[in-house]
Design a protein around this motif. Structure first.
Motif, PDB file in Angstrom:
ATOM      1  N   VAL A 168       0.839  -1.201   0.000  1.00  0.00           N
ATOM      2  CA  VAL A 168       0.000   0.000   0.000  1.00  0.00           C
ATOM      3  C   VAL A 168       0.876   1.254   0.000  1.00  0.00           C
ATOM      4  O   VAL A 168       0.634   2.203  -0.755  1.00  0.00           O
ATOM      5  CB  VAL A 168      -0.946  -0.003   1.217  1.00  0.00           C
ATOM      6  CG1 VAL A 168      -1.681   1.332   1.330  1.00  0.00           C
ATOM      7  CG2 VAL A 168      -1.952  -1.143   1.101  1.00  0.00           C
ATOM      8  N   ARG A 169       1.900   1.259   0.837  1.00  0.00           N
ATOM      9  CA  ARG A 169       2.746   2.448   0.974  1.00  0.00           C
ATOM     10  C   ARG A 169       3.522   2.755  -0.311  1.00  0.00           C
ATOM     11  O   ARG A 169       3.925   3.906  -0.536  1.00  0.00           O
ATOM     12  CB  ARG A 169       3.724   2.257   2.136  1.00  0.00           C
ATOM     13  CG  ARG A 169       3.095   2.380   3.511  1.00  0.00           C
ATOM     14  CD  ARG A 169       2.621   3.795   3.783  1.00  0.00           C
ATOM     15  NE  ARG A 169       3.721   4.748   3.761  1.00  0.00           N
ATOM     16  CZ  ARG A 169       4.418   5.110   4.832  1.00  0.00           C
ATOM     17  NH1 ARG A 169       4.132   4.581   6.026  1.00  0.00           N
ATOM     18  NH2 ARG A 169       5.396   5.998   4.733  1.00  0.00           N
ATOM     19  N   THR A 170       3.774   1.763  -1.143  1.00  0.00           N
ATOM     20  CA  THR A 170       4.565   1.973  -2.358  1.00  0.00           C
ATOM     21  C   THR A 170       3.697   2.256  -3.577  1.00  0.00           C
ATOM     22  O   THR A 170       4.190   2.219  -4.710  1.00  0.00           O
ATOM     23  CB  THR A 170       5.455   0.747  -2.636  1.00  0.00           C
ATOM     24  OG1 THR A 170       4.638  -0.444  -2.642  1.00  0.00           O
ATOM     25  CG2 THR A 170       6.542   0.600  -1.584  1.00  0.00           C
ATOM     26  N   ALA A 174       5.159   2.973  -7.398  1.00  0.00           N
ATOM     27  CA  ALA A 174       4.871   2.132  -8.550  1.00  0.00           C
ATOM     28  C   ALA A 174       4.447   2.973  -9.750  1.00  0.00           C
ATOM     29  O   ALA A 174       4.873   2.723 -10.888  1.00  0.00           O
ATOM     30  CB  ALA A 174       3.794   1.111  -8.199  1.00  0.00           C
ATOM     31  N   TYR A 175       3.606   3.968  -9.506  1.00  0.00           N
ATOM     32  CA  TYR A 175       3.225   4.863 -10.598  1.00  0.00           C
ATOM     33  C   TYR A 175       4.451   5.569 -11.167  1.00  0.00           C
ATOM     34  O   TYR A 175       4.647   5.654 -12.382  1.00  0.00           O
ATOM     35  CB  TYR A 175       2.207   5.896 -10.110  1.00  0.00           C
ATOM     36  CG  TYR A 175       0.778   5.433 -10.150  1.00  0.00           C
ATOM     37  CD1 TYR A 175      -0.026   5.687 -11.255  1.00  0.00           C
ATOM     38  CD2 TYR A 175       0.210   4.741  -9.082  1.00  0.00           C
ATOM     39  CE1 TYR A 175      -1.350   5.275 -11.292  1.00  0.00           C
ATOM     40  CE2 TYR A 175      -1.111   4.320  -9.111  1.00  0.00           C
ATOM     41  CZ  TYR A 175      -1.889   4.595 -10.216  1.00  0.00           C
ATOM     42  OH  TYR A 175      -3.196   4.173 -10.249  1.00  0.00           O
ATOM     43  N   ASP A 216      -3.350 -12.771  -1.904  1.00  0.00           N
ATOM     44  CA  ASP A 216      -3.345 -12.407  -3.317  1.00  0.00           C
ATOM     45  C   ASP A 216      -2.746 -11.025  -3.533  1.00  0.00           C
ATOM     46  O   ASP A 216      -2.000 -10.795  -4.493  1.00  0.00           O
ATOM     47  CB  ASP A 216      -4.766 -12.456  -3.867  1.00  0.00           C
ATOM     48  CG  ASP A 216      -5.278 -13.873  -4.075  1.00  0.00           C
ATOM     49  OD1 ASP A 216      -4.691 -14.798  -3.470  1.00  0.00           O
ATOM     50  OD2 ASP A 216      -6.246 -14.066  -4.819  1.00  0.00           O
ATOM     51  N   PHE A 217      -3.065 -10.095  -2.643  1.00  0.00           N
ATOM     52  CA  PHE A 217      -2.496  -8.756  -2.767  1.00  0.00           C
ATOM     53  C   PHE A 217      -0.977  -8.805  -2.619  1.00  0.00           C
ATOM     54  O   PHE A 217      -0.236  -8.139  -3.374  1.00  0.00           O
ATOM     55  CB  PHE A 217      -3.104  -7.834  -1.712  1.00  0.00           C
ATOM     56  CG  PHE A 217      -2.608  -6.422  -1.776  1.00  0.00           C
ATOM     57  CD1 PHE A 217      -3.039  -5.558  -2.772  1.00  0.00           C
ATOM     58  CD2 PHE A 217      -1.704  -5.948  -0.829  1.00  0.00           C
ATOM     59  CE1 PHE A 217      -2.569  -4.240  -2.831  1.00  0.00           C
ATOM     60  CE2 PHE A 217      -1.237  -4.640  -0.882  1.00  0.00           C
ATOM     61  CZ  PHE A 217      -1.669  -3.779  -1.880  1.00  0.00           C
ATOM     62  N   CYS A 218      -0.491  -9.598  -1.680  1.00  0.00           N
ATOM     63  CA  CYS A 218       0.952  -9.718  -1.475  1.00  0.00           C
ATOM     64  C   CYS A 218       1.628 -10.389  -2.664  1.00  0.00           C
ATOM     65  O   CYS A 218       2.735 -10.002  -3.066  1.00  0.00           O
ATOM     66  CB  CYS A 218       1.242 -10.464  -0.178  1.00  0.00           C
ATOM     67  SG  CYS A 218       0.730  -9.571   1.312  1.00  0.00           S
ATOM     68  N   LEU A 219       0.985 -11.382  -3.238  1.00  0.00           N
ATOM     69  CA  LEU A 219       1.525 -12.009  -4.445  1.00  0.00           C
ATOM     70  C   LEU A 219       1.589 -11.006  -5.593  1.00  0.00           C
ATOM     71  O   LEU A 219       2.529 -11.021  -6.395  1.00  0.00           O
ATOM     72  CB  LEU A 219       0.652 -13.200  -4.848  1.00  0.00           C
ATOM     73  CG  LEU A 219       0.715 -14.432  -3.945  1.00  0.00           C
ATOM     74  CD1 LEU A 219      -0.389 -15.421  -4.306  1.00  0.00           C
ATOM     75  CD2 LEU A 219       2.083 -15.119  -4.040  1.00  0.00           C
ATOM     76  N   LEU A 220       0.604 -10.132  -5.667  1.00  0.00           N
ATOM     77  CA  LEU A 220       0.568  -9.134  -6.732  1.00  0.00           C
ATOM     78  C   LEU A 220       1.693  -8.120  -6.579  1.00  0.00           C
ATOM     79  O   LEU A 220       2.453  -7.874  -7.530  1.00  0.00           O
ATOM     80  CB  LEU A 220      -0.777  -8.412  -6.730  1.00  0.00           C
ATOM     81  CG  LEU A 220      -0.925  -7.354  -7.835  1.00  0.00           C
ATOM     82  CD1 LEU A 220      -1.356  -8.018  -9.130  1.00  0.00           C
ATOM     83  CD2 LEU A 220      -1.903  -6.263  -7.432  1.00  0.00           C
ATOM     84  N   VAL A 221       1.829  -7.523  -5.372  1.00  0.00           N
ATOM     85  CA  VAL A 221       2.791  -6.431  -5.219  1.00  0.00           C
ATOM     86  C   VAL A 221       4.234  -6.928  -5.220  1.00  0.00           C
ATOM     87  O   VAL A 221       5.158  -6.133  -5.440  1.00  0.00           O
ATOM     88  CB  VAL A 221       2.508  -5.596  -3.950  1.00  0.00           C
ATOM     89  CG1 VAL A 221       1.125  -4.977  -4.021  1.00  0.00           C
ATOM     90  CG2 VAL A 221       2.688  -6.405  -2.675  1.00  0.00           C
ATOM     91  N   GLN A 247       4.128  -2.628  -7.424  1.00  0.00           N
ATOM     92  CA  GLN A 247       5.351  -3.315  -7.017  1.00  0.00           C
ATOM     93  C   GLN A 247       5.795  -2.758  -5.679  1.00  0.00           C
ATOM     94  O   GLN A 247       5.826  -1.549  -5.478  1.00  0.00           O
ATOM     95  CB  GLN A 247       6.463  -3.165  -8.054  1.00  0.00           C
ATOM     96  CG  GLN A 247       7.006  -1.754  -8.235  1.00  0.00           C
ATOM     97  CD  GLN A 247       8.158  -1.700  -9.231  1.00  0.00           C
ATOM     98  OE1 GLN A 247       7.969  -1.880 -10.425  1.00  0.00           O
ATOM     99  NE2 GLN A 247       9.365  -1.454  -8.732  1.00  0.00           N
ATOM    100  N   ALA A 248       6.134  -3.654  -4.778  1.00  0.00           N
ATOM    101  CA  ALA A 248       6.556  -3.253  -3.435  1.00  0.00           C
ATOM    102  C   ALA A 248       8.063  -3.212  -3.297  1.00  0.00           C
ATOM    103  O   ALA A 248       8.579  -2.952  -2.217  1.00  0.00           O
ATOM    104  CB  ALA A 248       5.973  -4.218  -2.402  1.00  0.00           C
TER     105      ALA A 248
END
Length: 265
Positions: A168-170, A174-175, A216-221, A247-248
Motif C-alpha cells: 500500500v505504501r509503495t 509504482a506509478y 493475493d495482494f501480497c503475491l501481486l505487489v 510493485q513493493a
C-alpha cells in the motif's frame, strides 16, 4: 515513531522458515530452477544474502552504501542479477553460512539503530522499521520461489500484514516507476487476512478501493503471480490501473509472471 521490534521479530521468523527449506538440500537441489528466469535456488538465497549486505551497509556504513548506489546507477538493469550471480558461485554450505551471518548482523544493527534514524536506500530513505519490512517482503517472496522449485507449499501467515502494508505504501512509487503521475487521493484497501480478520488501509470513504485476500495482494505487489490469477477487485479506474503496475520492491519495473496456462512466455 514506529517501534521496529515487532517487524524485526517477524523478519527473524520469516528468515528462519526459509532457512529450514534449504538447510537440508543437496547440491543438486540448490541448482534447481525457480520461477525467476535464470535463477536457481542458490541464486534466490544469494540474492537475499547480497541484499542483506546492502542493507547492513546502509545502516552502518553510508560511504560504503553510496559506492553500491554508484554501481547500481552504472548498470541499473543488471546490478541485481550480477550481485546474485556473484554470491551464487559459492558452495551451498558457504552461501548458507554467509546468509545466516549477514542477516544476524543486520538484525543486530536494526535493533540498535537510534530512534528516528533514517537510512539511505535505492528508493527513498528508510527507518529501521521500514528497512526490516522491506527485508521481510523480499525474504517471503524469494522464499516462495524456493518453495516452488523444491515442491513445497508455504502456508500464509499473519506476517503478511507487513508485506501488505508495504504494498500500500509503495503505490505512488509504482506509478512513478512506470513514468505515471500518481492519483491525488488515497485508495481504500480492504484485505482478508489468512486468519479471516480484515486488514484495512486508507480512509473508509475513499472513492476508489481494492479488495480481496491479503495473500493475493501480497503475491501481486511482489509480482509472484499475475493479476489474472488473483481474486482482487478494483473499484475505480485509478485503482484498476494500480493493480496492473503495483510493485513493493525498489528499482525499475519488473516483468512479473505470466498468467497460468500462458505458454507464450
Amino acid at each position: 515513531m514506529s517501534d521496529p521490534t515487532p517487524v524485526i521479530d517477524d523478519l527473524r521468523e520469516e528468515s528462519e522458515e526459509v532457512d529450514r527449506l534449504v538447510a537440508g538440500l543437496g547440491p543438486g537441489q540448490w541448482a534447481s530452477r525457480t520461477p525467476a528466469a535464470g535463477w536457481t535456488v542458490a541464486h534466490q538465497i544469494a540474492h537475499l544474502a547480497w541484499t542483506d549486505h546492502s542493507a547492513l551497509l546502509a545502516v552502518t556504513d553510508a560511504d560504503g552504501f553510496r559506492a553500491l548506489v554508484e554501481q547500481a546507477l552504472a548498470a541499473p538493469h543488471t546490478f541485481v542479477d550480477d550481485g546474485a550471480e556473484e554470491y551464487a558461485r559459492s558452495a551451498p554450505a558457504e552461501l548458507l553460512a554467509r546468509w545466516r551471518e549477514g542477516r544476524a548482523a543486520l538484525e543486530k544493527a536494526l535493533r540498535s539503530a537510534p530512534p528516528g534514524a533514517r537510512f539511505p536506500w535505492y528508493g527513498p530513505p528508510m527507518s529501521a522499521a521500514s528497512m526490516a519490512t522491506a527485508r521481510l517482503m523480499e525474504t517471503w517472496a524469494h522464499g516462495l520461489d524456493v518453495a516452488d522449485a523444491i515442491g513445497v507449499v508455504r502456508p500464509p501467515t499473519d506476517r503478511l500484514r507487513h508485506v501488505a502494508w508495504l504494498g500500500v505504501r509503495t503505490r505512488d512509487f509504482a506509478y512513478g516507476a512506470h513514468g505515471l503521475t500518481p492519483p491525488a487521493g488515497p485508495f481504500r484497501v480492504e484485505l482478508v487476512a489468512p486468519g479471516g480478520e480484515l486488514w484495512t488501509h486508507g480512509p473508509e470513504d475513499a472513492p476508489q478501493r481494492v479488495t480481496g485476500p491479503a495473500l493475493d495482494f501480497c503475491l501481486l505487489v511482489t509480482q509472484r503471480a499475475h493479476r489474472a490469477d488473483l481474486a482482487l477487485t478494483a473499484d475505480g479506474p485509478d485503482a484498476d490501473r494500480w493493480l496492473d503496475i503495483a510493485q513493493a520492491f525498489a528499482g525499475p519495473p519488473g516483468s512479473g509472471r505470466a498468467p497460468k496456462g500462458d505458454t507464450a512466455r
